[in-house]
Design a protein around this motif. Structure first.
Motif, PDB file in Angstrom:
ATOM      1  N   ARG A 245       0.814  -1.218   0.000  1.00 24.78           N
ATOM      2  CA  ARG A 245       0.000   0.000   0.000  1.00 24.78           C
ATOM      3  C   ARG A 245       0.847   1.267   0.000  1.00 24.78           C
ATOM      4  O   ARG A 245       0.376   2.325  -0.411  1.00 24.78           O
ATOM      5  CB  ARG A 245      -0.949  -0.001   1.195  1.00 24.78           C
ATOM      6  CG  ARG A 245      -0.287   0.136   2.559  1.00 24.78           C
ATOM      7  CD  ARG A 245      -1.340   0.135   3.642  1.00 24.78           C
ATOM      8  NE  ARG A 245      -0.785   0.483   4.947  1.00 24.78           N
ATOM      9  CZ  ARG A 245      -1.535   0.600   6.048  1.00 24.78           C
ATOM     10  NH1 ARG A 245      -2.830   0.370   5.983  1.00 24.78           N
ATOM     11  NH2 ARG A 245      -0.977   0.925   7.193  1.00 24.78           N
TER      12      ARG A 245
ATOM     13  N   LEU B 283       2.000   1.682  -3.777  1.00 25.23           N
ATOM     14  CA  LEU B 283       0.886   1.705  -4.724  1.00 25.23           C
ATOM     15  C   LEU B 283       0.805   3.009  -5.522  1.00 25.23           C
ATOM     16  O   LEU B 283       0.731   2.978  -6.756  1.00 25.23           O
ATOM     17  CB  LEU B 283      -0.428   1.445  -3.977  1.00 25.23           C
ATOM     18  CG  LEU B 283      -1.723   1.761  -4.727  1.00 25.23           C
ATOM     19  CD1 LEU B 283      -1.900   0.826  -5.908  1.00 25.23           C
ATOM     20  CD2 LEU B 283      -2.917   1.672  -3.804  1.00 25.23           C
TER      21      LEU B 283
ATOM     22  N   GLU C 272      -4.505  -8.515  -3.070  1.00 18.07           N
ATOM     23  CA  GLU C 272      -5.690  -7.943  -3.684  1.00 18.07           C
ATOM     24  C   GLU C 272      -5.359  -7.474  -5.102  1.00 18.07           C
ATOM     25  O   GLU C 272      -4.365  -6.789  -5.309  1.00 18.07           O
ATOM     26  CB  GLU C 272      -6.200  -6.729  -2.894  1.00 18.07           C
ATOM     27  CG  GLU C 272      -6.827  -7.057  -1.559  1.00 18.07           C
ATOM     28  CD  GLU C 272      -7.393  -5.815  -0.885  1.00 18.07           C
ATOM     29  OE1 GLU C 272      -8.084  -5.965   0.128  1.00 18.07           O
ATOM     30  OE2 GLU C 272      -7.129  -4.695  -1.370  1.00 18.07           O
ATOM     31  N   LYS C 273      -6.201  -7.844  -6.059  1.00 18.87           N
ATOM     32  CA  LYS C 273      -6.056  -7.331  -7.423  1.00 18.87           C
ATOM     33  C   LYS C 273      -6.877  -6.041  -7.514  1.00 18.87           C
ATOM     34  O   LYS C 273      -8.078  -6.065  -7.771  1.00 18.87           O
ATOM     35  CB  LYS C 273      -6.543  -8.368  -8.429  1.00 18.87           C
ATOM     36  CG  LYS C 273      -5.664  -9.611  -8.524  1.00 18.87           C
ATOM     37  CD  LYS C 273      -4.313  -9.280  -9.131  1.00 18.87           C
ATOM     38  CE  LYS C 273      -3.472 -10.541  -9.350  1.00 18.87           C
ATOM     39  NZ  LYS C 273      -3.980 -11.375 -10.440  1.00 18.87           N
ATOM     40  N   GLN C 274      -6.228  -4.925  -7.262  1.00 16.43           N
ATOM     41  CA  GLN C 274      -6.905  -3.639  -7.233  1.00 16.43           C
ATOM     42  C   GLN C 274      -6.951  -3.032  -8.633  1.00 16.43           C
ATOM     43  O   GLN C 274      -5.960  -3.047  -9.363  1.00 16.43           O
ATOM     44  CB  GLN C 274      -6.219  -2.702  -6.248  1.00 16.43           C
ATOM     45  CG  GLN C 274      -6.238  -3.229  -4.818  1.00 16.43           C
ATOM     46  CD  GLN C 274      -5.657  -2.258  -3.809  1.00 16.43           C
ATOM     47  OE1 GLN C 274      -5.344  -1.108  -4.129  1.00 16.43           O
ATOM     48  NE2 GLN C 274      -5.510  -2.703  -2.571  1.00 16.43           N
ATOM     49  N   GLN C 275      -8.108  -2.449  -8.985  1.00 15.48           N
ATOM     50  CA  GLN C 275      -8.333  -1.928 -10.333  1.00 15.48           C
ATOM     51  C   GLN C 275      -8.485  -0.407 -10.297  1.00 15.48           C
ATOM     52  O   GLN C 275      -9.216   0.141  -9.463  1.00 15.48           O
ATOM     53  CB  GLN C 275      -9.584  -2.566 -10.931  1.00 15.48           C
ATOM     54  CG  GLN C 275      -9.503  -4.083 -11.020  1.00 15.48           C
ATOM     55  CD  GLN C 275     -10.788  -4.712 -11.500  1.00 15.48           C
ATOM     56  OE1 GLN C 275     -11.556  -4.098 -12.234  1.00 15.48           O
ATOM     57  NE2 GLN C 275     -11.027  -5.955 -11.087  1.00 15.48           N
ATOM     58  N   TYR C 276      -7.814   0.243 -11.241  1.00 14.76           N
ATOM     59  CA  TYR C 276      -7.824   1.699 -11.325  1.00 14.76           C
ATOM     60  C   TYR C 276      -8.042   2.122 -12.772  1.00 14.76           C
ATOM     61  O   TYR C 276      -7.633   1.410 -13.698  1.00 14.76           O
ATOM     62  CB  TYR C 276      -6.498   2.278 -10.816  1.00 14.76           C
ATOM     63  CG  TYR C 276      -6.243   1.968  -9.363  1.00 14.76           C
ATOM     64  CD1 TYR C 276      -6.625   2.844  -8.359  1.00 14.76           C
ATOM     65  CD2 TYR C 276      -5.628   0.763  -8.992  1.00 14.76           C
ATOM     66  CE1 TYR C 276      -6.407   2.539  -7.026  1.00 14.76           C
ATOM     67  CE2 TYR C 276      -5.411   0.453  -7.659  1.00 14.76           C
ATOM     68  CZ  TYR C 276      -5.802   1.339  -6.680  1.00 14.76           C
ATOM     69  OH  TYR C 276      -5.592   1.049  -5.361  1.00 14.76           O
TER      70      TYR C 276
ATOM     71  N   ARG D 160     -10.181   4.329  -8.091  1.00 17.65           N
ATOM     72  CA  ARG D 160     -10.231   2.875  -7.895  1.00 17.65           C
ATOM     73  C   ARG D 160     -11.651   2.409  -8.193  1.00 17.65           C
ATOM     74  O   ARG D 160     -12.625   2.944  -7.652  1.00 17.65           O
ATOM     75  CB  ARG D 160      -9.816   2.495  -6.474  1.00 17.65           C
ATOM     76  CG  ARG D 160      -9.744   0.973  -6.279  1.00 17.65           C
ATOM     77  CD  ARG D 160      -9.227   0.571  -4.925  1.00 17.65           C
ATOM     78  NE  ARG D 160      -9.347  -0.872  -4.762  1.00 17.65           N
ATOM     79  CZ  ARG D 160      -9.086  -1.534  -3.639  1.00 17.65           C
ATOM     80  NH1 ARG D 160      -8.650  -0.877  -2.570  1.00 17.65           N
ATOM     81  NH2 ARG D 160      -9.238  -2.842  -3.580  1.00 17.65           N
TER      82      ARG D 160
ATOM     83  N   ASP E  76     -12.871  -0.990  -8.119  1.00 14.98           N
ATOM     84  CA  ASP E  76     -13.324  -2.302  -7.637  1.00 14.98           C
ATOM     85  C   ASP E  76     -13.765  -2.267  -6.179  1.00 14.98           C
ATOM     86  O   ASP E  76     -13.889  -3.310  -5.541  1.00 14.98           O
ATOM     87  CB  ASP E  76     -12.217  -3.348  -7.818  1.00 14.98           C
ATOM     88  CG  ASP E  76     -10.982  -3.029  -6.978  1.00 14.98           C
ATOM     89  OD1 ASP E  76     -10.597  -1.839  -6.924  1.00 14.98           O
ATOM     90  OD2 ASP E  76     -10.406  -3.952  -6.373  1.00 14.98           O
ATOM     91  N   THR E  77     -14.018  -1.086  -5.628  1.00 20.18           N
ATOM     92  CA  THR E  77     -14.455  -0.968  -4.245  1.00 20.18           C
ATOM     93  C   THR E  77     -15.336   0.253  -4.094  1.00 20.18           C
ATOM     94  O   THR E  77     -15.300   1.164  -4.935  1.00 20.18           O
ATOM     95  CB  THR E  77     -13.239  -0.849  -3.293  1.00 20.18           C
ATOM     96  OG1 THR E  77     -13.696  -0.752  -1.942  1.00 20.18           O
ATOM     97  CG2 THR E  77     -12.414   0.375  -3.630  1.00 20.18           C
TER      98      THR E  77
ATOM     99  N   GLN F 172      -8.415   9.846  -0.148  1.00 24.37           N
ATOM    100  CA  GLN F 172      -8.879   8.493   0.081  1.00 24.37           C
ATOM    101  C   GLN F 172      -9.586   8.380   1.420  1.00 24.37           C
ATOM    102  O   GLN F 172      -9.269   9.095   2.376  1.00 24.37           O
ATOM    103  CB  GLN F 172      -7.723   7.499   0.017  1.00 24.37           C
ATOM    104  CG  GLN F 172      -6.630   7.733   1.045  1.00 24.37           C
ATOM    105  CD  GLN F 172      -5.492   6.733   0.922  1.00 24.37           C
ATOM    106  OE1 GLN F 172      -5.489   5.891   0.028  1.00 24.37           O
ATOM    107  NE2 GLN F 172      -4.524   6.828   1.801  1.00 24.37           N
TER     108      GLN F 172
ATOM    109  N   ASP G 182      -9.756   5.412   3.141  1.00 24.70           N
ATOM    110  CA  ASP G 182      -8.992   4.504   3.983  1.00 24.70           C
ATOM    111  C   ASP G 182      -7.902   5.268   4.722  1.00 24.70           C
ATOM    112  O   ASP G 182      -7.080   5.956   4.114  1.00 24.70           O
ATOM    113  CB  ASP G 182      -8.361   3.405   3.120  1.00 24.70           C
ATOM    114  CG  ASP G 182      -7.745   2.309   3.964  1.00 24.70           C
ATOM    115  OD1 ASP G 182      -8.140   2.165   5.132  1.00 24.70           O
ATOM    116  OD2 ASP G 182      -6.862   1.595   3.447  1.00 24.70           O
TER     117      ASP G 182
END
Length: 241
Positions: free
Chosen positions: A146, A149, A175-179, A201, A203-204, A225, A227
């Protein structure tokens, strides 16, 4: 009737084609990032609460240290002495960063938290330890953490990608995170005014937006963000020796 080429002309043409192919291959290869220091203003709900300093340092052939230090300077963050430091050692592998170790430390007057992540690429095993016993899981080629990233995302945008999938090692899995680039927007930050690509992002449902100027900086000029406390980072300065 097409005139026949002389042997010299034929050899010259072949040499020229080979040179063009080599040049094209060189241009297509992604270049490793250059060391830099970037500073950010950290805001929460529109108020400045801290400062972050991000540095990239070369430590060997195709190996780097990427460090993010945040210090509370205002509001509750200053009152409780909240400071965080994230340090990643990564290798430049297959034209992209790949995490080797990641360390997170958060210290305040009432709470301390530490996490150590290590990747053994020979066995493809990730180990995460927060002081309560190690957790193991399989790694994935091209995995980052993270901390790195935002850098990995910026380097992908620099190379022309508009949709990016990044494997990110978290506490218990990859995690396969998508942007995806959503738009080009004009915005002003302490470092100046820029026309930036806004990346989201996809996928969330946790909000993540970052604004990049990939031709100038490998890191975002603005990042927002949910998070980690609904924080916004605004670029103040960037220096690459």
């Amino acid at each position: 009737m097409t005139p026949a080429r002389s042997p010299i002309a034929t050899r010259f043409a072949r040499t020229a084609l080979a040179a063009l192919a080599l040049a094209a291959g060189t241009a297509a290869a992604a270049t490793a990032p250059r060391p830099f220091t970037a500073t950010y203003q950290v805001q929460q709900d529109g108020q400045t609460i801290g400062k972050a300093t991000v540095t990239l340092t070369a430590v060997g052939k195709d190996e780097y240290t990427y460090r993010n230090r945040s210090r509370g300077t205002g509001g509750l963050a200053a009152l409780i002495g909240a400071n965080t430091e994230e340090t990643t050692r990564f290798r430049w592998h297959d034209d992209a960063p790949e995490t080797v170790t990641y360390d997170y430390a958060m210290d305040s007057s009432f709470k301390r938290k530490h996490r150590h992540l290590q990747v053994d690429w020979a066995s493809n095993q990730v180990t995460v330890d927060e002081g309560k016993g190690p957790i193991h899981y399989a790694g994935t080629a091209g995995m980052v953490d993270r901390n790195t990233l935002p850098l990995a995302l910026g380097l992908a945008l620099r190379d022309g990608d508009k949709q990016v999938v990044l494997p990110v090692g978290v506490k218990q899995r990859v995690e396969k995170q998508q942007y995806a680039v959503q738009a080009t927007e004009r915005l002003a930050v302490p470092a100046g005014e820029f026309s930036a690509e806004r990346v989201t992002r996809t996928d969330t449902d946790k909000p993540f937006d970052a604004w990049y100027v990939p031709a100038k900086f490998p890191v975002p000029v603005k990042l927002a963000q949910a998070d980690g406390g609904n924080l916004t980072l605004l670029l103040e300065s960037f220096h690459s020796p």
